[in-house]
Design an enzyme around this catalytic site. Structure first.
Site, PDB file in Angstrom:
ATOM      1  N   HIS A 158       2.267  36.497 -89.136  1.00 31.93           N
ATOM      2  CA  HIS A 158       1.587  35.288 -89.192  1.00 31.93           C
ATOM      3  C   HIS A 158       2.543  34.226 -88.382  1.00 31.93           C
ATOM      4  O   HIS A 158       3.876  34.446 -87.886  1.00 31.93           O
ATOM      5  CB  HIS A 158       1.453  34.559 -90.620  1.00 31.93           C
ATOM      6  CG  HIS A 158       0.183  33.718 -90.812  1.00 31.93           C
ATOM      7  ND1 HIS A 158      -0.357  33.168 -89.529  1.00 31.93           N
ATOM      8  CD2 HIS A 158      -0.590  33.370 -91.859  1.00 31.93           C
ATOM      9  CE1 HIS A 158      -1.371  32.322 -89.835  1.00 31.93           C
ATOM     10  NE2 HIS A 158      -1.490  32.573 -91.318  1.00 31.93           N
ATOM     11  N   SER A 210      -2.603  32.999 -77.410  1.00 32.27           N
ATOM     12  CA  SER A 210      -2.540  32.554 -75.927  1.00 32.27           C
ATOM     13  C   SER A 210      -3.050  33.662 -75.114  1.00 32.27           C
ATOM     14  O   SER A 210      -2.833  34.760 -75.467  1.00 32.27           O
ATOM     15  CB  SER A 210      -1.489  32.247 -75.462  1.00 32.27           C
ATOM     16  OG  SER A 210      -0.359  32.802 -75.428  1.00 32.27           O
ATOM     17  N   GLU A 231      -8.139  37.916 -79.267  1.00 26.29           N
ATOM     18  CA  GLU A 231      -9.187  36.803 -79.288  1.00 26.29           C
ATOM     19  C   GLU A 231      -8.146  35.668 -78.628  1.00 26.29           C
ATOM     20  O   GLU A 231      -7.233  35.359 -79.613  1.00 26.29           O
ATOM     21  CB  GLU A 231      -9.479  36.425 -80.665  1.00 26.29           C
ATOM     22  CG  GLU A 231     -10.691  35.238 -80.480  1.00 26.29           C
ATOM     23  CD  GLU A 231      -9.914  33.834 -80.665  1.00 26.29           C
ATOM     24  OE1 GLU A 231      -9.823  33.143 -79.866  1.00 26.29           O
ATOM     25  OE2 GLU A 231      -9.914  33.677 -81.971  1.00 26.29           O
ATOM     26  N   LEU A 232      -8.458  35.208 -77.495  1.00 23.98           N
ATOM     27  CA  LEU A 232      -7.070  34.352 -76.729  1.00 23.98           C
ATOM     28  C   LEU A 232      -7.336  33.030 -76.333  1.00 23.98           C
ATOM     29  O   LEU A 232      -6.966  32.487 -75.465  1.00 23.98           O
ATOM     30  CB  LEU A 232      -6.627  35.441 -75.442  1.00 23.98           C
ATOM     31  CG  LEU A 232      -6.465  36.684 -75.898  1.00 23.98           C
ATOM     32  CD1 LEU A 232      -6.131  37.473 -74.485  1.00 23.98           C
ATOM     33  CD2 LEU A 232      -5.258  36.690 -76.811  1.00 23.98           C
ATOM     34  N   CYS A 265      -9.989  27.207 -81.516  1.00 25.63           N
ATOM     35  CA  CYS A 265     -10.080  28.229 -80.168  1.00 25.63           C
ATOM     36  C   CYS A 265     -11.637  27.982 -79.737  1.00 25.63           C
ATOM     37  O   CYS A 265     -11.862  27.919 -78.364  1.00 25.63           O
ATOM     38  CB  CYS A 265      -9.799  29.576 -80.261  1.00 25.63           C
ATOM     39  SG  CYS A 265     -10.296  30.354 -81.751  1.00 25.63           S
TER      40      CYS A 265
END
Length: 459
Positions: A158, A210, A231-232, A265
């Site tokens: 995490h 990122s 997943e960016l 995001c």
């Protein structure tokens, strides 16, 4: 021995200090996860489902404890923390209800039509999950639920600023009866994390963060022939078309930009407004953003809390400055006061131009970028003029037109029509371009890390 110290972004007070693990300690967690997997994979999907339902129950029973911790670690509004816990419980229940049918064996006829075959979705082993801080329980839980149902084990790294949340999630899973070792947390730096990716017992890697970090992790995993789901992030565009309901668009856009203190995001970030309704939308949007109450995230009437850390605050300050230097105009906000904590006000930037952060990059905080478009076609062009492609939105009274634009032209993984929302357990979640690849939720996540095995029968 290095340490991690978590800090409350609303007050600057230290919360807890944790010792990080060395390579040997981290590897022992992986080995224990693999041993747990060897037993877990022998259960049927129906036998795994009750564990997920029990985790859902345990999360709900500890909602206040978890919400308070998330608020302390990363500044989330307390009420949003309760919402996050409930979403996670629903994900567990959705997975328990739908997993057995999604992952059931499929009988197929061979191409000649006379022979039979079976496609079975077999678990593969230990999944390495690298997750960010903005949704301290949802991010790891959506990976965990899908992979537990699939029959895999999960090791979580995490974000350091919410270390306590990761450990609490593990502890609550154990309390719910999940076998020890099947889900565990490692506290490591980037160097050890890279070694974890290379470990022979780690079969796949999933990461949210990122695009720069995703590129590094994806490259290292590919070098070791391991599948990834990435997943960016994004700079999602919300289009306000010529026939939009402006009142609805403004109300929804404020919600979409400020949800989770603007640190989501798949939230509304760029607002692309057609010339015909530009003045009307911008005037009302700025008025409502100015009225937002910023304050203690534990207070019920607070609408905007602090950003997650000093680092995130300074990044936002620098991005706004560069955008203004590049031609953007501040219509409200943009000038943090001297109060204690990482508080950045609700901000609207207009005249945002290519080559500046407000147009090109992801502003992870309560800053909205407004871009004028000549017409609906130009708005769609500007929306796709991005290296990202996670989500987006369309405001129009013509639903058929919105569906056509979303399906045929919007180059993203998710599109909201006349609405805003972050995620739904029944719908796929993920993006394209620099926003990554792979899907979670909606049954798709359960099949990302399985072996689709073909069993050929003689007749």
């Amino acid at each position: 021995m290095t340490t991690i110290t978590t800090v409350n972004p609303a007050t600057g007070e230290e919360i807890e200090t944790y010792e990080t693990m060395n390579e040997s300690q981290a590897f022992s967690k992986i080995e224990a996860a693999h041993r747990a997997f060897l037993d877990w994979r022998t259960l049927t999907h129906e036998e795994r489902a009750p564990y997920l339902r029990k985790i859902a129950e345990t999360l709900r029973n500890n909602s206040e404890k978890f919400a308070q911790l998330m608020t302390a670690e990363m500044g989330k509004l307390l009420k949003d923390g309760h919402t996050e816990v409930e979403i996670c419980a629903r994900i567990c229940e959705y997975t328990a209800d739908n997993g057995p049918s999604e992952l059931a064996d499929e009988e197929r006829k061979h191409s000649g039509g006379k022979k039979r075959g079976i496609v079975t979705y077999s678990p593969i082993g230990v999944i390495y999950s690298i997750q960010p801080w903005n949704f301290p329980i949802y991010q790891p839980l959506r990976v965990l639920a899908a992979n537990l149902m699939a029959g895999n084990a999960v090791i979580l790294k995490h974000a350091s600023i919410c270390t306590g949340s990761g450990l609490l999630l593990r502890d609550l899973c154990l309390e719910a009866g999940l076998p020890k070792g099947l889900f565990d947390v490692i506290l490591v730096g980037h160097d050890v994390s890279d070694k974890v990716i290379e470990h022979k017992l780690v079969r796949a890697v999933t990461m949210t963060g990122s695009d720069g970090a995703g590129s590094h992790i994806g490259e290292l995993a590919a070098k070791n022939l391991k599948k990834t789901v990435l997943e960016l992030g994004s700079n999602d565009a919300y289009l306000v078309l010529e026939d939009a309901d402006i009142d609805l668009a403004v109300k929804t856009s404020v919600q979409g930009r400020l949800y989770n203190n603007g640190e989501t995001c798949v939230s509304a970030k760029r607002f692309i407004v057609t010339d015909a309704v530009y003045d009307e939308f911008v005037s009302a949007f700025v008025e409502q953003m100015k009225a937002i109450k910023m304050g203690d995230p534990r207070d019920d009437d607070t609408q905007l809390g602090p950003v997650s850390s000093d680092e995130q605050f300074e990044t936002l300050v620098e991005q706004v400055k560069k955008s203004v230097d590049g031609g953007a105009t501040i219509l409200c906000g943009g000038d943090p006061d001297d109060r204690e904590g990482c508080y950045y006000p609700a901000t609207v930037l207009a005249d945002c131009l290519p080559g500046t952060p407000a147009y090109d990059d992801e502003l992870f905080g309560p800053v909205a970028s407004v871009i004028r478009a000549k017409d609906d076609e130009d708005a769609m062009r500007i929306a796709n003029d991005s290296r990202y492609g996670l989500g987006g939105g369309i405001f129009t009274k013509d639903e058929d037109k919105a569906i056509r634009l979303a399906r045929d032209h919007f180059d993203t993984g998710m599109i909201r029509i006349n609405s805003f929302g972050a995620a739904d357990p029944a719908m796929p979640f993920g993006g394209v371009k620099n926003s990554g690849y792979g899907r979670e939720h909606g049954g798709f996540g359960m099949k990302e890390f399985v072996n689709a095995k073909a069993v050929f029968l003689p007749s």
